[in-house]
Design an enzyme around this catalytic site. Sequence first.
Site, PDB file in Angstrom:
ATOM      1  CB  ILE A   1      -0.924  -0.011   1.244  1.00  0.00           C
ATOM      2  CG1 ILE A   1      -1.877  -1.205   1.142  1.00  0.00           C
ATOM      3  CG2 ILE A   1      -1.698   1.288   1.359  1.00  0.00           C
ATOM      4  CD1 ILE A   1      -2.694  -1.452   2.392  1.00  0.00           C
ATOM      5  CG  LEU A   2       2.358   2.639  -3.511  1.00  0.00           C
ATOM      6  CD1 LEU A   2       2.123   2.946  -4.983  1.00  0.00           C
ATOM      7  CD2 LEU A   2       3.847   2.581  -3.195  1.00  0.00           C
TER       8      LEU A   2
ATOM      9  CG  ASN B   1      -5.113  -2.210  -8.075  1.00  0.00           C
ATOM     10  OD1 ASN B   1      -4.096  -2.855  -8.341  1.00  0.00           O
ATOM     11  ND2 ASN B   1      -5.944  -2.586  -7.117  1.00  0.00           N
TER      12      ASN B   1
ATOM     13  CG  HIS C   1      -9.444  -6.209  -6.110  1.00  0.00           C
ATOM     14  ND1 HIS C   1      -8.498  -6.351  -5.121  1.00  0.00           N
ATOM     15  CD2 HIS C   1     -10.579  -6.786  -5.639  1.00  0.00           C
ATOM     16  CE1 HIS C   1      -9.042  -6.972  -4.092  1.00  0.00           C
ATOM     17  NE2 HIS C   1     -10.295  -7.247  -4.371  1.00  0.00           N
TER      18      HIS C   1
HETATM   19  C1  GRF Z   1      -3.948 -10.587  -9.954  1.00  0.00           C
HETATM   20  O1  GRF Z   1      -4.962 -11.520  -9.674  1.00  0.00           O
HETATM   21  C2  GRF Z   1      -4.383  -9.200  -9.569  1.00  0.00           C
HETATM   22  O2  GRF Z   1      -5.748  -8.976  -9.684  1.00  0.00           O
HETATM   23  C3  GRF Z   1      -3.991  -9.155  -8.115  1.00  0.00           C
HETATM   24  O3  GRF Z   1      -2.750  -9.831  -8.071  1.00  0.00           O
HETATM   25  C4  GRF Z   1      -2.709 -10.813  -9.097  1.00  0.00           C
HETATM   26  C5  GRF Z   1      -1.443 -10.597  -9.866  1.00  0.00           C
HETATM   27  O4  GRF Z   1      -1.171 -11.664 -10.731  1.00  0.00           O
HETATM   28  N1  GRF Z   1      -3.951  -7.806  -7.648  1.00  0.00           N
HETATM   29  P1  GRF Z   1       0.072 -11.588 -11.752  1.00  0.00           P
HETATM   30  O5  GRF Z   1       1.315 -11.291 -10.921  1.00  0.00           O
HETATM   31  O6  GRF Z   1      -0.214 -10.505 -12.731  1.00  0.00           O
HETATM   32  O7  GRF Z   1       0.153 -12.933 -12.385  1.00  0.00           O
END
Ligand code: GRF
Length: 188
Positions: free
Chosen positions: A90-91, A105, A107
């Site tokens: 968390i930045l 981002n 998620h």
């Molecule tokens: C993804 O599922 C993203 O939504 C979450 O972390 C994971 C990253 O996966 N925040 P990768 O490193 O891009 O394979």
Amino acid sequence: MPKQPKLAVLVSGTGSNLHAIIGKLDVRCIIADRICPAITDIASTARIPNLTIKRRFDQCFDHTELTCKVLDTLKFFDIEVVAMAGFMTILSSFIFKAYPNRILNIHPSLLPDFKGAHAVCDALASGRKITGCTVHIATEQLDAGTILAQQQVPILEGDTIETLHERIKIAERQLYPKTIAQFFEEYL
Ligand code: GRF
């Protein structure tokens, strides 16, 4: 590739989203908060400038110091838009002021459901049949900010966290590069 804003990607993990973004967009620099395959395998193979700013995982961890180093690197590369792709730190708030509405981002849930680091596990435990992924503008509030795009993903009988997360990541790798490209056109 058509001219686009200068993009940086922030990573901490395997980097499959990073790989998908590199396939579609010009990435000027990649920053990690730990040694991870996203840097050792993907950034190095792609020969994109990258920096690992190793964070501590104890009580002495200094969010401000790490955020300053990330911001200095973004400024050094004259970055205009930042995409967090599995970045697990968390930045501090000042980076969101330096890049207002310019940090994105991804998620692994249909926000606002299942915020936080255990989104896939929480969706599985909820008993729902549908989860998904969300691309949003990042703010200093965790997993908040304007939602730019979402994709539903089914939760199947017998799913584990791993099988479900992998199905979500397949959707993410389609959605994230496409949404960043749309963001460049519609919001900048
Ligand atoms: C993804 O599922 C993203 O939504 C979450 O972390 C994971 C990253 O996966 N925040 P990768 O490193 O891009 O394979």
